[in-house]
Design an enzyme around this catalytic site. Sequence first.
Site, PDB file in Angstrom:
ATOM      1  N   PRO A 108       0.930  -1.189   0.005  1.00  0.00           N
ATOM      2  CA  PRO A 108       0.022  -0.068  -0.059  1.00  0.00           C
ATOM      3  C   PRO A 108       0.709   1.381   0.195  1.00  0.00           C
ATOM      4  CG  PRO A 108      -0.913  -1.467   1.644  1.00  0.00           C
ATOM      5  CD  PRO A 108       0.234  -2.137   1.028  1.00  0.00           C
ATOM      6  N   CYS A 109       0.561   2.302  -0.838  1.00  0.00           N
ATOM      7  CA  CYS A 109       0.968   3.425  -0.970  1.00  0.00           C
ATOM      8  C   CYS A 109       0.515   4.609  -0.083  1.00  0.00           C
ATOM      9  CB  CYS A 109       1.176   3.825  -2.273  1.00  0.00           C
ATOM     10  SG  CYS A 109      -0.511   4.148  -2.983  1.00  0.00           S
ATOM     11  N   GLN A 110      -0.694   4.478   0.531  1.00  0.00           N
ATOM     12  CA  GLN A 110      -1.485   5.653   1.223  1.00  0.00           C
ATOM     13  C   GLN A 110      -0.321   6.443   1.759  1.00  0.00           C
ATOM     14  OE1 GLN A 110      -2.397   2.505   0.734  1.00  0.00           O
ATOM     15  NE2 GLN A 110      -4.789   2.520   0.369  1.00  0.00           N
ATOM     16  N   ASP A 111       0.378   5.871   2.686  1.00  0.00           N
ATOM     17  CA  ASP A 111       1.170   6.619   3.814  1.00  0.00           C
ATOM     18  C   ASP A 111       2.617   7.227   3.356  1.00  0.00           C
ATOM     19  OD1 ASP A 111      -0.596   6.467   6.211  1.00  0.00           O
ATOM     20  OD2 ASP A 111      -0.312   4.374   5.479  1.00  0.00           O
ATOM     21  N   SER A 120       2.623   8.195  -0.358  1.00  0.00           N
ATOM     22  CA  SER A 120       2.305   8.788  -1.661  1.00  0.00           C
ATOM     23  C   SER A 120       2.256  10.571  -1.253  1.00  0.00           C
ATOM     24  CB  SER A 120       0.879   8.500  -2.048  1.00  0.00           C
ATOM     25  OG  SER A 120       0.506   9.407  -3.314  1.00  0.00           O
TER      26      SER A 120
END
Length: 211
Positions: free
Chosen positions: A77-80, A82
């Site tokens: 996951p890239c959410q944190d 990006s």
Amino acid sequence: MSGTDGLRIGSLCSGYGGLDLGVQDVLGGSVVWHCEIDANAAAILAHHWPGVPNLGDLSAVDFDQVEPVDVVTAGFPCQDVSLAGRRAGLTEGTRSGLWLHVTRAIQSLRPRLVVIENVRGLLSATAHSHVESCSWCVGDASAEPPLRALGAVLGDLASLGYDAEWACVRASEIGAAHRRERVFIAARPIADANGDIRAGRDRSQGKARAA
């Protein structure tokens, strides 16, 4: 979507399977399991890879009990990390912190190749790890840790005995109409640096037979 050379691919944080398709296009082989918790993405995987098991929640999988593979892919996951996200960094307890479970899988499975994909923000987002466990560990004199997410990923791979190369690739470089930069990392066991990835299938098949 099966290859012809017997190479086995295990997919972590699979999404819709795009990274897996790219690896298959280059190396051949077949995906033998996915690991994806999102219901919509899992439905796409089930449609395109019928019969391939989905291990579900990455954080709950016992990888000592999982079928060994030659290649592990992971678009964690890239959410944190990006630029468009929270920028909480590569930290335990965040979505991007699932990277810690990717390392756990690599440690158990010992694949001959690891292929990782994430956003360009991996180069600038902060990270917290044993490399930067205190404010003075790597000469930090400010309140913000100097370790970046990419550095933490490469450091974790090195601590597992993997040598890695990385590149930042724009979608426009392969004909798309937008920039959309992505970081790709390829890592191999240091001892196998000069070997042929396809030779790894004999090793992991032997492990499967011994189990």
